[in-house]
Every structure is written in C-alpha cells, then in structure tokens.
Design an enzyme around this catalytic site. Structure first.
Site, PDB file in Angstrom:
ATOM      1  N   LEU A 152     -17.454  36.188  10.065  1.00  0.00           N
ATOM      2  CA  LEU A 152     -16.661  37.944   9.527  1.00  0.00           C
ATOM      3  C   LEU A 152     -17.051  39.056  10.054  1.00  0.00           C
ATOM      4  O   LEU A 152     -18.477  39.270   9.614  1.00  0.00           O
ATOM      5  CB  LEU A 152     -16.761  37.773   8.019  1.00  0.00           C
ATOM      6  CG  LEU A 152     -14.732  37.898   7.675  1.00  0.00           C
ATOM      7  CD1 LEU A 152     -13.913  37.498   8.856  1.00  0.00           C
ATOM      8  CD2 LEU A 152     -14.885  37.860   6.265  1.00  0.00           C
ATOM      9  N   ASP A 153     -16.205  39.682  10.847  1.00  0.00           N
ATOM     10  CA  ASP A 153     -16.872  41.190  10.954  1.00  0.00           C
ATOM     11  C   ASP A 153     -17.210  42.383  10.142  1.00  0.00           C
ATOM     12  O   ASP A 153     -16.214  41.661   9.248  1.00  0.00           O
ATOM     13  CB  ASP A 153     -15.835  41.315  12.329  1.00  0.00           C
ATOM     14  CG  ASP A 153     -15.756  40.672  13.504  1.00  0.00           C
ATOM     15  OD1 ASP A 153     -16.560  40.388  13.670  1.00  0.00           O
ATOM     16  OD2 ASP A 153     -14.673  40.519  14.034  1.00  0.00           O
ATOM     17  N   ARG A 154     -17.980  43.393  10.669  1.00  0.00           N
ATOM     18  CA  ARG A 154     -18.297  44.146   9.551  1.00  0.00           C
ATOM     19  C   ARG A 154     -17.003  44.742   9.702  1.00  0.00           C
ATOM     20  O   ARG A 154     -16.636  45.900   7.997  1.00  0.00           O
ATOM     21  CB  ARG A 154     -18.786  45.227  10.213  1.00  0.00           C
ATOM     22  CG  ARG A 154     -19.685  45.696   9.257  1.00  0.00           C
ATOM     23  CD  ARG A 154     -20.768  47.318   9.838  1.00  0.00           C
ATOM     24  NE  ARG A 154     -21.041  48.171   9.651  1.00  0.00           N
ATOM     25  CZ  ARG A 154     -21.646  48.903  10.375  1.00  0.00           C
ATOM     26  NH1 ARG A 154     -21.975  48.958  11.271  1.00  0.00           N
ATOM     27  NH2 ARG A 154     -22.006  50.214   9.885  1.00  0.00           N
TER      28      ARG A 154
ATOM     29  N   SER B 239     -14.091  43.992   8.402  1.00  0.00           N
ATOM     30  CA  SER B 239     -13.476  42.833   7.907  1.00  0.00           C
ATOM     31  C   SER B 239     -13.619  42.284   6.838  1.00  0.00           C
ATOM     32  O   SER B 239     -14.891  42.246   6.844  1.00  0.00           O
ATOM     33  CB  SER B 239     -13.239  41.467   8.539  1.00  0.00           C
ATOM     34  OG  SER B 239     -12.768  41.713  10.343  1.00  0.00           O
TER      35      SER B 239
ATOM     36  N   ARG C  54     -13.443  37.901  16.962  1.00  0.00           N
ATOM     37  CA  ARG C  54     -11.955  39.366  16.833  1.00  0.00           C
ATOM     38  C   ARG C  54     -11.245  38.843  17.393  1.00  0.00           C
ATOM     39  O   ARG C  54      -9.821  39.608  17.443  1.00  0.00           O
ATOM     40  CB  ARG C  54     -12.364  40.901  17.341  1.00  0.00           C
ATOM     41  CG  ARG C  54     -13.841  40.954  17.059  1.00  0.00           C
ATOM     42  CD  ARG C  54     -14.003  42.456  17.672  1.00  0.00           C
ATOM     43  NE  ARG C  54     -12.888  43.185  17.007  1.00  0.00           N
ATOM     44  CZ  ARG C  54     -13.517  44.041  15.477  1.00  0.00           C
ATOM     45  NH1 ARG C  54     -14.409  43.438  15.129  1.00  0.00           N
ATOM     46  NH2 ARG C  54     -12.729  44.893  15.236  1.00  0.00           N
TER      47      ARG C  54
END
Length: 182
Positions: A44-46, A48, A143
C-alpha cells in the site's frame, strides 16, 4: 495454523518493516506491529491509508497479493470534482492507462464515509469541489486507483483501502491491528 493480521496502515507509513531509503527515518510497520515472522501480503503506497494484510504463510500471502487470483480490493477515494455518471461508467468499463486497459471495476459515488482525520489533512481548494467514490478492482497495478481516477478527470486527493476479499478495515483505527483466526 497460519497467522493473519489485519492492519490499518496510516498515511505516510511504508508497507515494510525496515526503511532502506533515505537518511531521514520514515515510519514503518515495525512502529506498530511487533509480531515476529509475519510479512505484508501486497503493498500500500506511502501516501495511501487503510487495510494491509500480513501473514506468516507463503501460500496465503501469494493468494492475497498475486493478481492472477483476482482477489477484489475495495478503495474509498476522495477525488477532485463532482464525479459524473460518465466518469463512473468509464471506470466500470475499464480505463486505458499507459500500461494498458484496466479490468472493469465496480464504481459508485458515495457520501462522505466519515473516516478518521488524516494527518496532514488533504489540500482543499475552495473553488474546486470534491467527492467520494467506492472503487473495487481485481488487479494490482502500481498506483492503479490513482491513475484510473485521474484518467477519468478526477485526481485522487485521499485513498483508503477498505476491503481485501472478505477482510475489512471495520473497527480498526489508524495504526491498530487485529489477528484473524485462519
């Protein structure tokens, strides 16, 4: 017996236990989870927030993270602008991105879900309204949700993963986790 941890990853935290990046220390999973032998099933992106699953079972980790299993993931996205029916229809058909056409998504306009405050708060522009959508995808490109909403004219301001398969974030505050019986 496999261990499965449901974690509400806060904004600005890496989806890993160590930071091998810059000299400046960044928040990692080890700041919240002190359970030996578990690893994230996916990323999970930083920038998000939301549900991240961790397990000690390699096969379960693969079933969760590998796109070939098409495990549905539901995101709540606060987007710029009032989301049109045309934009929702495009998301439901699949959106052309630089790396190809996405699979069709489940997409619907939703009311503000009343989530916890984000720290720092999103950038608000008084002249541009915003809205919320629920988007369920069954693939996991880099993403992807952000790129899909931008492709239909609604850049993402805040992104929270709410559900992976049957597991949800329900009842977990940012930085909290619980273990599920497997």
């Amino acid at each position: 017996m496999a261990r499965l941890i449901l974690f509400n990853k806060p904004y600005d935290m890496l989806s890993q236990f160590t930071d091998r990046g810059t000299d400046a220390a960044r928040a990692t999973l080890s700041d919240c989870i002190a359970v030996p032998g578990v690893y994230p099933a996916g990323r999970l992106d930083r920038d998000s927030e939301g549900l991240l699953l961790l397990t000690d079972d390699g096969r379960l980790q693969s079933r969760i993270a590998d796109p070939k299993y098409k495990l549905p993931k539901t995101y709540l996205a606060q987007v710029e602008g009032e989301v049109s029916d045309e934009a929702l229809a495009a998301l439901r058909r699949g959106v052309q991105l630089k790396d190809g056409l996405t699979r069709p998504a489940e997409a619907e306009r939703i009311a503000d879900p009343g989530l916890w405050p984000r720290n720092p708060p999103i950038r608000v522009r008084k002249s541009v309204p915003d809205g919320w959508i629920s988007l369920t995808i069954s693939e996991g490109r880099n993403r992807q949700v952000r790129r899909m909403t931008a492709a239909v004219g609604h850049p993402t301001l805040r992104l929270v993963r709410w559900r992976i398969g049957d597991w949800t974030l329900d009842g977990l505050a940012p930085g909290e986790w619980r273990e599920e019986r497997m």
